[in-house]
Motif scaffolding. Sequence first.
Motif, PDB file in Angstrom:
ATOM      1  N   TYR A 226       0.784  -1.212  -0.034  1.00  0.00           N
ATOM      2  CA  TYR A 226      -0.017   0.218  -0.195  1.00  0.00           C
ATOM      3  C   TYR A 226       0.962   1.330  -0.040  1.00  0.00           C
ATOM      4  O   TYR A 226       0.827   2.134  -0.940  1.00  0.00           O
ATOM      5  N   LEU A 227       2.015   1.390   0.792  1.00  0.00           N
ATOM      6  CA  LEU A 227       2.736   2.523   1.035  1.00  0.00           C
ATOM      7  C   LEU A 227       3.299   2.991  -0.353  1.00  0.00           C
ATOM      8  O   LEU A 227       3.548   3.965  -0.754  1.00  0.00           O
ATOM      9  N   PHE A 228       3.860   1.821  -0.931  1.00  0.00           N
ATOM     10  CA  PHE A 228       4.682   2.081  -2.129  1.00  0.00           C
ATOM     11  C   PHE A 228       3.945   2.128  -3.239  1.00  0.00           C
ATOM     12  O   PHE A 228       4.299   2.786  -4.668  1.00  0.00           O
ATOM     13  N   SER A 229       2.465   2.194  -3.214  1.00  0.00           N
ATOM     14  CA  SER A 229       1.598   2.616  -4.209  1.00  0.00           C
ATOM     15  C   SER A 229       1.255   4.067  -4.043  1.00  0.00           C
ATOM     16  O   SER A 229       0.470   4.583  -5.019  1.00  0.00           O
ATOM     17  N   LYS A 230       1.780   4.715  -2.814  1.00  0.00           N
ATOM     18  CA  LYS A 230       1.469   6.219  -2.561  1.00  0.00           C
ATOM     19  C   LYS A 230       2.907   6.670  -2.394  1.00  0.00           C
ATOM     20  O   LYS A 230       3.313   7.233  -1.319  1.00  0.00           O
ATOM     21  N   GLN A 237       8.490   7.878   1.408  1.00  0.00           N
ATOM     22  CA  GLN A 237       9.569   8.646   0.774  1.00  0.00           C
ATOM     23  C   GLN A 237      10.655   8.354   2.066  1.00  0.00           C
ATOM     24  O   GLN A 237      11.943   8.083   1.624  1.00  0.00           O
ATOM     25  N   THR A 238      10.271   8.081   3.128  1.00  0.00           N
ATOM     26  CA  THR A 238      11.428   7.858   4.122  1.00  0.00           C
ATOM     27  C   THR A 238      11.993   6.487   4.042  1.00  0.00           C
ATOM     28  O   THR A 238      13.173   6.151   4.221  1.00  0.00           O
ATOM     29  N   ILE A 239      11.008   5.281   3.801  1.00  0.00           N
ATOM     30  CA  ILE A 239      11.507   4.188   3.905  1.00  0.00           C
ATOM     31  C   ILE A 239      12.106   3.875   2.517  1.00  0.00           C
ATOM     32  O   ILE A 239      12.928   3.029   2.564  1.00  0.00           O
ATOM     33  N   ASP A 240      11.706   4.783   1.438  1.00  0.00           N
ATOM     34  CA  ASP A 240      12.498   4.437   0.234  1.00  0.00           C
ATOM     35  C   ASP A 240      13.975   4.999   0.330  1.00  0.00           C
ATOM     36  O   ASP A 240      14.797   4.523  -0.241  1.00  0.00           O
ATOM     37  N   PHE A 241      14.062   5.937   1.178  1.00  0.00           N
ATOM     38  CA  PHE A 241      15.411   6.649   1.741  1.00  0.00           C
ATOM     39  C   PHE A 241      16.278   5.506   2.078  1.00  0.00           C
ATOM     40  O   PHE A 241      17.628   5.436   2.023  1.00  0.00           O
ATOM     41  N   PHE A 242      15.621   4.820   3.114  1.00  0.00           N
ATOM     42  CA  PHE A 242      16.480   3.559   3.833  1.00  0.00           C
ATOM     43  C   PHE A 242      16.694   2.200   2.989  1.00  0.00           C
ATOM     44  O   PHE A 242      17.206   1.502   3.258  1.00  0.00           O
ATOM     45  N   GLY A 243      16.117   2.406   1.332  1.00  0.00           N
ATOM     46  CA  GLY A 243      16.276   1.270   0.723  1.00  0.00           C
ATOM     47  C   GLY A 243      15.172   0.179   0.895  1.00  0.00           C
ATOM     48  O   GLY A 243      15.631  -0.918   0.571  1.00  0.00           O
ATOM     49  N   TRP A 244      14.258   0.536   1.227  1.00  0.00           N
ATOM     50  CA  TRP A 244      13.383  -0.680   1.577  1.00  0.00           C
ATOM     51  C   TRP A 244      12.476  -1.011   0.167  1.00  0.00           C
ATOM     52  O   TRP A 244      12.373  -0.135  -0.849  1.00  0.00           O
ATOM     53  N   THR A 245      11.994  -2.060   0.130  1.00  0.00           N
ATOM     54  CA  THR A 245      10.853  -2.542  -1.082  1.00  0.00           C
ATOM     55  C   THR A 245       9.905  -3.190  -0.380  1.00  0.00           C
ATOM     56  O   THR A 245       9.789  -3.521   0.693  1.00  0.00           O
ATOM     57  N   ILE A 248      10.911  -6.364   1.564  1.00  0.00           N
ATOM     58  CA  ILE A 248      12.223  -6.513   2.267  1.00  0.00           C
ATOM     59  C   ILE A 248      12.192  -7.323   3.456  1.00  0.00           C
ATOM     60  O   ILE A 248      13.501  -7.745   3.538  1.00  0.00           O
ATOM     61  N   PHE A 249      11.120  -7.662   4.208  1.00  0.00           N
ATOM     62  CA  PHE A 249      11.300  -8.524   5.224  1.00  0.00           C
ATOM     63  C   PHE A 249      11.218  -9.911   4.649  1.00  0.00           C
ATOM     64  O   PHE A 249      11.425 -10.806   5.627  1.00  0.00           O
ATOM     65  N   TYR A 250      11.036 -10.151   3.406  1.00  0.00           N
ATOM     66  CA  TYR A 250      11.174 -11.510   2.964  1.00  0.00           C
ATOM     67  C   TYR A 250      12.572 -11.591   2.218  1.00  0.00           C
ATOM     68  O   TYR A 250      13.320 -12.526   2.442  1.00  0.00           O
ATOM     69  N   SER A 251      13.093 -10.699   1.519  1.00  0.00           N
ATOM     70  CA  SER A 251      14.165 -10.810   0.648  1.00  0.00           C
ATOM     71  C   SER A 251      15.622 -10.353   1.169  1.00  0.00           C
ATOM     72  O   SER A 251      16.606 -10.914   0.640  1.00  0.00           O
ATOM     73  N   ARG A 252      15.450  -9.649   2.393  1.00  0.00           N
ATOM     74  CA  ARG A 252      16.658  -9.230   2.948  1.00  0.00           C
ATOM     75  C   ARG A 252      17.572 -10.238   3.781  1.00  0.00           C
ATOM     76  O   ARG A 252      16.704 -11.065   4.551  1.00  0.00           O
ATOM     77  N   ASP A 253      18.675 -10.652   3.455  1.00  0.00           N
ATOM     78  CA  ASP A 253      19.463 -11.662   4.067  1.00  0.00           C
ATOM     79  C   ASP A 253      19.523 -11.709   5.322  1.00  0.00           C
ATOM     80  O   ASP A 253      19.081 -12.758   6.142  1.00  0.00           O
ATOM     81  N   ALA A 254      19.437 -10.641   5.961  1.00  0.00           N
ATOM     82  CA  ALA A 254      19.403 -10.435   7.614  1.00  0.00           C
ATOM     83  C   ALA A 254      18.058 -10.156   8.080  1.00  0.00           C
ATOM     84  O   ALA A 254      17.958  -9.599   9.279  1.00  0.00           O
ATOM     85  N   SER A 255      16.930 -10.419   7.423  1.00  0.00           N
ATOM     86  CA  SER A 255      15.656 -10.467   7.894  1.00  0.00           C
ATOM     87  C   SER A 255      15.483 -10.792   9.212  1.00  0.00           C
ATOM     88  O   SER A 255      15.553 -12.020   9.431  1.00  0.00           O
ATOM     89  N   PRO A 256      14.889  -9.964  10.279  1.00  0.00           N
ATOM     90  CA  PRO A 256      14.541 -10.533  11.623  1.00  0.00           C
ATOM     91  C   PRO A 256      13.618 -11.203  11.590  1.00  0.00           C
ATOM     92  O   PRO A 256      13.212 -12.271  12.452  1.00  0.00           O
ATOM     93  N   LEU A 257      12.382 -11.257  10.753  1.00  0.00           N
ATOM     94  CA  LEU A 257      11.270 -11.966  10.921  1.00  0.00           C
ATOM     95  C   LEU A 257      11.593 -13.285  10.277  1.00  0.00           C
ATOM     96  O   LEU A 257      11.112 -14.455  10.611  1.00  0.00           O
TER      97      LEU A 257
END
Length: 366
Positions: A226-230, A237-245, A248-257
Amino acid sequence: MRSKKRQGNFDVLKIIAIFLIALHHYAIWSGWKFDPGIHLNKLTAQTLVMGGKLGVNLFVMITGYFMINSKPKIKNLATIWVETTVITLFVYLTTIFFHLDGQVFKPFIFIRRLFPVVFGQYWFVVAYSLLYLSIPMINTVLLSSNLIKIKKGLFTGFIVLSISTYFYLNRGLNFSHPIWLAYVYCIGAYIRLNKDQYSKISSSRNIAYILVTILFSVLINIGLQYLFSKPNLAITQTIDFFGWTETIFYSRDASPLMLILAVLIFILFMNIKFPARKLYSYLSRAAFAVYLLHTAPWFGVNYLLPVIVNADRFYSSSMIFIYGILSMGLISIVSVLIYTCLLPLINLIMQIIEKPIIFLQKFIFE
């Protein structure tokens, strides 16, 4: 000396881990182009992405669980290298022989396929090899510490290696695959050293935790869709600055979840006793070939999944899921059959290099 009995539950878990990794590659290499926003078909495909990091974590935790009280064997590492080389060459020569998608023999490409570990053709094999060679040092540190110190170290590692990467990620600076695998290894080792406590967790309670973690992960994925559709929202814009997709909680190697989910699933299988079976043992060994074959350089990402599997022709959520299970299941079966045919050659090579293996075992680990 107490004899070691093979545990079928961990063989089954290793098979599941590799299949989850296969589903991950199915999801990311099929090439779907989804519209922005929340869509069930996109949610289905993206949920399958979680299998990659989850499967890797499970595989490495199994290593930590069993190796914390054992001495590494160069023969095991050599077997991984030989299997990787033989299977990589088999896939490469097959693509050349059948001239798949116009592939022709190139000397420099052949050299890379001949030494796939040296040239980093599989990131996991390289990182796992470095981890395996480091096991004596890791075990020395863990076995010389008490459980409280190890627990504090794991908590600190969780903050530094996992949480911090969601604010800034720079591979080689604050993230490294070998270091992450070493951290996950330590978690598996800690569970083994503290096995009595974790054995008390009921399976029903553990399953509930697993379902809640999966649901929470899916809800986060929906929220990010939802957020990336807005894009004009400040939070987007903030999470995009941090490099989120979105994933990200599935694909990042060090995902805490994915790490937490892996721990919960690992403990569940640790407490569910499967009788040892030769079939489980063989398939758990052959499962590594499933990984190698479907991720073989060029073949996996450029031909097997986008051309042969060709899943992007399906856009319904049910077909994406069902076809993923069936297609990757079939690929897994074919991979096991190919591995079985190549096994005599692998065993022959292992016999030829037996003396160097014995020398290296004494030189490195004794």
